[in-house]
Design a protein around this motif. Structure first.
Motif, short mmCIF file in Angstrom:
data_model
loop_
_atom_site.label_atom_id
_atom_site.label_comp_id
_atom_site.label_asym_id
_atom_site.label_seq_id
_atom_site.Cartn_x
_atom_site.Cartn_y
_atom_site.Cartn_z
N ALA A 42 0.81 -1.21 -0.35
CA ALA A 42 0.21 -0.38 -0.01
C ALA A 42 0.98 1.33 -0.32
N GLY A 43 1.70 1.16 0.56
CA GLY A 43 2.58 2.93 1.00
C GLY A 43 3.26 2.42 0.21
N PRO A 44 4.92 3.90 0.30
CA PRO A 44 6.19 3.48 -0.99
C PRO A 44 7.13 3.58 -0.45
N ALA A 45 7.69 2.39 -0.88
CA ALA A 45 8.70 1.51 -1.29
C ALA A 45 10.24 2.15 -1.07
N SER A 46 11.29 1.55 -0.23
CA SER A 46 12.63 2.80 -0.30
C SER A 46 13.81 1.92 -1.79
N THR A 47 14.52 2.65 -2.07
CA THR A 47 15.00 2.22 -2.71
C THR A 47 16.78 1.88 -2.64
N ALA A 48 16.45 2.72 -1.09
CA ALA A 48 18.08 3.00 -1.00
C ALA A 48 18.44 1.44 0.18
N VAL A 49 19.47 1.20 0.14
CA VAL A 49 20.22 0.51 0.46
C VAL A 49 20.70 0.88 1.89
N PRO A 50 21.03 0.83 2.65
CA PRO A 50 21.49 1.01 4.36
C PRO A 50 22.75 0.44 3.90
N THR A 51 24.19 1.39 4.72
CA THR A 51 25.58 1.27 4.35
C THR A 51 26.41 1.26 6.01
N GLY A 52 25.33 2.34 6.63
CA GLY A 52 25.98 2.31 7.63
C GLY A 52 27.03 1.18 9.10
N LYS A 53 25.58 0.26 8.63
CA LYS A 53 26.20 -1.39 9.07
C LYS A 53 25.83 -2.72 8.38
N LYS A 54 26.57 -3.77 9.14
CA LYS A 54 26.84 -5.13 8.28
C LYS A 54 24.98 -5.37 8.30
N LEU A 55 25.31 -5.76 6.91
CA LEU A 55 23.45 -6.35 6.85
C LEU A 55 24.03 -7.82 6.20
N THR A 56 23.02 -9.31 6.50
CA THR A 56 23.38 -9.97 6.27
C THR A 56 21.57 -10.61 5.99
N LEU A 57 21.57 -11.60 4.98
CA LEU A 57 20.61 -12.12 4.28
C LEU A 57 20.70 -13.40 3.65
N VAL A 58 19.96 -14.22 3.51
CA VAL A 58 20.07 -15.64 2.90
C VAL A 58 19.48 -15.73 1.93
N LEU A 59 19.85 -16.48 0.99
CA LEU A 59 19.02 -16.98 0.03
C LEU A 59 19.12 -18.51 -0.30
N ALA A 60 17.65 -18.16 -0.52
CA ALA A 60 17.74 -20.34 -0.91
C ALA A 60 17.46 -20.28 -2.30
N SER A 133 7.80 -2.89 -7.09
CA SER A 133 8.07 -2.42 -8.35
C SER A 133 7.26 -1.85 -8.43
N ARG A 134 6.72 -0.53 -8.45
CA ARG A 134 6.62 0.57 -8.71
C ARG A 134 7.85 1.86 -8.37
#
Length: 445
Positions: A42-60, A133-134
């Motif tokens: 419903a709301g807007p989405a951010s296209t910015a990737v935070p750069t100030g801290k380490k981030l971890t994602l898991v991809l299967a 997507s928008r």
């Protein structure tokens, strides 16, 4: 890998790519725990990737090419503070475990979307990617978004909410061992399907395996899907694959495709004891010089090129009638996101990265078509022939959906079982199709 992913419609694909042809790989972000997919869009989405801290994602994923690990590496190089941990699982095990994995509290942030995972839509375990997507303008970047768009119950394709984007495009055709074809005096490419079958007969008479296929895990779906593309009307094919009411796969055109495949097995053109050989092992055997032809997808191009070198060739599956439009089966590698992901903006950025110029060489190296056609590197040898074949399919608007993808959540397993029975002489072509139709009607009742 076997591309049992959501298929691209010809209409959506051509609207997005034009004659240059392209597709993309991506991943998807997610909601915070407990949120609903509809609310997230419903709301807007951010296209910015935070750069100030380490981030971890898991991809299967179950992508056994170089594409997914290559994209992960390139993305992390662009965003050094982001780590993506890849959890690769073999295709069959991935298919069996995907829904359970994505339902767990420890679900990966990003997952390759496969047939059957539309059940997760109903449980709101996947993120509706509409807002991203928008924000990113994905309709202008990615083809086939309608094929990972589902109604709230996950049963209808092409309407409702968006749950991901397509990966590097895969499509099916005919690999050729050029050295053996020359030795046998075969004039490749064949102009018609009858010409190709005559080549099969000549190869068998010379003591060769004409068509290398492994059906332990349903690999005969490749020639069957191609035959459906050749014989079946595109509108009827799409209606059945996309779950439209009243669609059927028991008509005369589909029956001709099933009977043709059965004849190829009965005549001994297909690998002996095909039900005991896996699809990946069939590719490996062909790459080592066994057989003359193999019907498979462009995901096998890298392995075949490495194994056969200059003797590796590729042609489009020929039409039934000389000069008729070329048609084949294809799909995109889709990725979606768990609703338990804490960093959806980062996951969405990875998804968007797949359509970038920097991703195109990685996608091409894996044997796929990239969304940015202009950024595709020049290829040589077999990969150049694959790209040339792709242009012919796009020119003729010839891309058709895999039948096992969107019609039901159990069709992939049903098709594998029924192909084994068909190849083993346990069911007729008519009964084979009737059993597929029964699965379809049970789901769409």
């Amino acid at each position: 890998m076997r591309p049992i992913q959501s298929p691209l419609s010809r209409r959506a694909f051509l609207a997005a790519t034009g004659v240059a042809g392209a597709s993309a790989l991506a991943a998807c972000g997610s909601l915070t725990p407990g949120s609903s997919a509809k609310k997230s869009s419903a709301g807007p989405a951010s296209t910015a990737v935070p750069t100030g801290k380490k981030l971890t994602l898991v991809l299967a994923d179950a992508d056994d090419t170089t594409m997914t690990p290559g994209l992960v590496k390139a993305f992390m190089a662009k965003y050094p503070n982001v780590t993506i941990k890849r959890q690769y699982t073999g295709w069959d095990d991935y298919l069996k475990s995907a829904n359970t994995t994505m339902s767990a509290d420890t679900a990966p942030d990003i997952a390759q979307f496969t047939s059957g995972m539309q059940n997760l839509v109903r449980g709101r375990l996947l993120l509706d990617m509409g807002a991203y997507s928008r924000a990113y303008g994905w309709p202008e970047k990615f083809p086939g978004l309608d094929q990972i768009t589902f109604s709230d119950d996950g049963r209808t394709v092409g309407t409702g909410q968006l749950y991901g984007v397509p990966a590097g495009l895969s499509f099916e055709g005919v690999y050729v061992n050029k050295a053996k074809a020359r030795k046998l005096g075969l004039r490749v490419p064949p102009a018609t399907l009858d010409d190709l079958e005559a080549m099969f007969a000549k190869a068998k008479a010379a003591g060769e395996t004409a068509l290398v296929e492994g059906n332990l895990d349903g690999g005969l779906n490749h020639p069957f899907n191609v035959l459906l593309s050749i014989f079946m009307k595109p509108a009827d094919r799409e209606a059945w694959a996309f779950g439209h009411k009243g669609a059927t796969i028991t008509g005369p055109e589909a029956l001709k495709a099933a009977r043709t495949l059965k004849r190829w097995v009965d005549e001994g053109y297909v690998t002996p004891k095909t039900n005991g050989l896996s699809d990946n092992d069939a590719t490996a055997a062909f790459a080592k010089g066994q057989g003359v032809f193999r019907i498979s997808g462009n995901w096998a191009a890298a392995a075949v090129a490495k194994g056969l070198g200059d003797d590796a060739g590729y042609v489009n599956a020929p039409p039934a009638t000389r000069g008729a439009p070329l048609r084949t089966t294809g799909a995109g590698v889709y990725y979606c996101v768990s609703s338990k992901c804490d960093t959806p903006d980062v996951a969405a950025a990875f998804l968007d990265f797949a359509a970038s110029k920097g991703a195109a060489p990685v996608i091409a190296k894996g044997g796929f078509m990239a969304p940015d056609a202009a950024a595709m590197p020049r290829q040589g040898g077999l990969l150049a022939e694959v790209q040339q074949g792709w242009q012919g399919i796009v020119k003729d608007s010839g891309l058709e959906p895999f039948i096992q993808n969107a019609s039901t959540t159990t069709m992939a397993d049903t098709l594998t079982t029924q192909l084994q029975l068909l190849a083993g002489g346990k069911v007729s072509a008519e009964k084979f199709l009737a059993n597929l139709q029964q699965d379809y009607e049970n789901y769409h009742a």
